[in-house]
Motif scaffolding. Sequence first.
Motif, PDB file in Angstrom:
ATOM      1  N   ASP A  62       0.829  -1.199   0.000  1.00  0.00           N
ATOM      2  CA  ASP A  62       0.000   0.000   0.000  1.00  0.00           C
ATOM      3  C   ASP A  62       0.874   1.263   0.000  1.00  0.00           C
ATOM      4  O   ASP A  62       0.568   2.250   0.661  1.00  0.00           O
ATOM      5  CB  ASP A  62      -0.939  -0.008   1.223  1.00  0.00           C
ATOM      6  CG  ASP A  62      -2.165   0.848   0.976  1.00  0.00           C
ATOM      7  OD1 ASP A  62      -2.391   1.242  -0.187  1.00  0.00           O
ATOM      8  OD2 ASP A  62      -2.878   1.155   1.949  1.00  0.00           O
ATOM      9  N   ALA A  63       1.990   1.182  -0.707  1.00  0.00           N
ATOM     10  CA  ALA A  63       2.906   2.321  -0.815  1.00  0.00           C
ATOM     11  C   ALA A  63       2.701   2.997  -2.170  1.00  0.00           C
ATOM     12  O   ALA A  63       2.551   2.326  -3.181  1.00  0.00           O
ATOM     13  CB  ALA A  63       4.353   1.848  -0.698  1.00  0.00           C
ATOM     14  N   GLY A  64       2.692   4.312  -2.159  1.00  0.00           N
ATOM     15  CA  GLY A  64       2.520   5.044  -3.422  1.00  0.00           C
ATOM     16  C   GLY A  64       1.068   5.076  -3.854  1.00  0.00           C
ATOM     17  O   GLY A  64       0.157   4.979  -3.028  1.00  0.00           O
ATOM     18  N   TRP A  65       0.868   5.212  -5.135  1.00  0.00           N
ATOM     19  CA  TRP A  65      -0.480   5.311  -5.702  1.00  0.00           C
ATOM     20  C   TRP A  65      -0.766   4.031  -6.483  1.00  0.00           C
ATOM     21  O   TRP A  65      -0.132   3.790  -7.510  1.00  0.00           O
ATOM     22  CB  TRP A  65      -0.549   6.508  -6.660  1.00  0.00           C
ATOM     23  CG  TRP A  65      -0.519   7.850  -6.008  1.00  0.00           C
ATOM     24  CD1 TRP A  65      -0.905   8.159  -4.732  1.00  0.00           C
ATOM     25  CD2 TRP A  65      -0.118   9.097  -6.616  1.00  0.00           C
ATOM     26  NE1 TRP A  65      -0.762   9.511  -4.512  1.00  0.00           N
ATOM     27  CE2 TRP A  65      -0.283  10.114  -5.645  1.00  0.00           C
ATOM     28  CE3 TRP A  65       0.355   9.460  -7.887  1.00  0.00           C
ATOM     29  CZ2 TRP A  65       0.010  11.449  -5.909  1.00  0.00           C
ATOM     30  CZ3 TRP A  65       0.645  10.794  -8.143  1.00  0.00           C
ATOM     31  CH2 TRP A  65       0.472  11.781  -7.163  1.00  0.00           C
ATOM     32  N   PRO A  66      -1.722   3.212  -6.070  1.00  0.00           N
ATOM     33  CA  PRO A  66      -1.976   1.951  -6.755  1.00  0.00           C
ATOM     34  C   PRO A  66      -2.395   2.143  -8.215  1.00  0.00           C
ATOM     35  O   PRO A  66      -2.185   1.249  -9.036  1.00  0.00           O
ATOM     36  CB  PRO A  66      -3.112   1.313  -5.939  1.00  0.00           C
ATOM     37  CG  PRO A  66      -3.697   2.405  -5.124  1.00  0.00           C
ATOM     38  CD  PRO A  66      -2.610   3.412  -4.911  1.00  0.00           C
TER      39      PRO A  66
END
Length: 321
Positions: A88-92
């Motif tokens: 769940d890091a950044g923009w999926p």
Amino acid sequence: MLAGGVGGARFLLGVRAWARRAAPDALGSDAEITAIVNTGDDMWLTGLRITPDLDSIMYALAGVNDTERGWGRVGESDRVAAELRAWDAGWPWFTLGDLDLGAHIARTGWLREGVPLSAVVARLTARWPLGVRLLPATDDEAETHVMTASGTLHFQEWWTRHRAAIPALGFEQRGVSSAAPAPGVTAALAEADVVLVAPSNPVVSIGTILGIPGIRSALATTAAPVVGVSGIIGGAVVRGMADACLSAIGVETAADAVARWYGARNSGGVLDAWLMAEEDAALVPAVESAGIRSAAAPLWLRGDDTSADVVAAALALAGIR
Ligand code: GDP
Ligand code: CA
């Protein structure tokens, strides 16, 4: 030339093809092409500095871009992006391919060592014989944000995640009005034989470049003719959602309306001439009555040769044949 990402890259391929074909006669065999590239879409994501328009152009000129997806490197995998998503890091919704991430890691490392973006771009582009010098419009961080009824979003979130479907009330070019042109930018404009404005998004690609005060004044004073090419054909944007940007600033999605919005250079605007599509030939008088020389020609950028023809038509408007 002034350029955004994908539209800028397509046009720039045409400029390079034109130079290989005709420049020895028209401009001398040492014709140099400099692209001044929009940095308003840039952002920090998971600790990395991402520069989408510069990368789209670099990959396209190097011939390593993914033409089917429309972004990133051909043949790359998404293994790293899948890992980031699992954490769940950044923009999926913003997938960065593995080869592309290599460029972002290299860039970020150099930026963190204090190397300015323009020098980072020189290092990255030195890998391939691009035939074009790429300059970021500015070394300063200046990012486009979009104002909507439910708050302000980074341009990428509005454009890529929401596909520009949330009505934009306006754009905030954070930091642009205090940004300085990157080294080489104003000199390139001052010394140019001709300045081309790519058929890029007028608002968030070219508009952001023009928002940098030193660039606007260099354009105002250069002895070179400034010729723009329309990205709108027959009242519609060719690809993408630039119409959503135009309506947000109250400009009709029409080739003549965009020319009038850029304005005639002899009355404080940026254009001496404006090339429109043959579908818009009827609009030529309207543009000329605004003090901008105009003509109509086929404007579909489909490969090097047709794109070079578009460039030749734009240069003919500037008196270069
Ligand atoms: P982005 O940064 O990747 O969004 O790309 P740009 O801002 O450089 O360019 C996007 C614009 O390019 C769109 O608004 C299109 O209208 C324009 N464009 C794309 N393909 C063509 C083409 O074949 N001909 C013309 N005239 N314009 C094009
Ligand atoms: Ca862009």
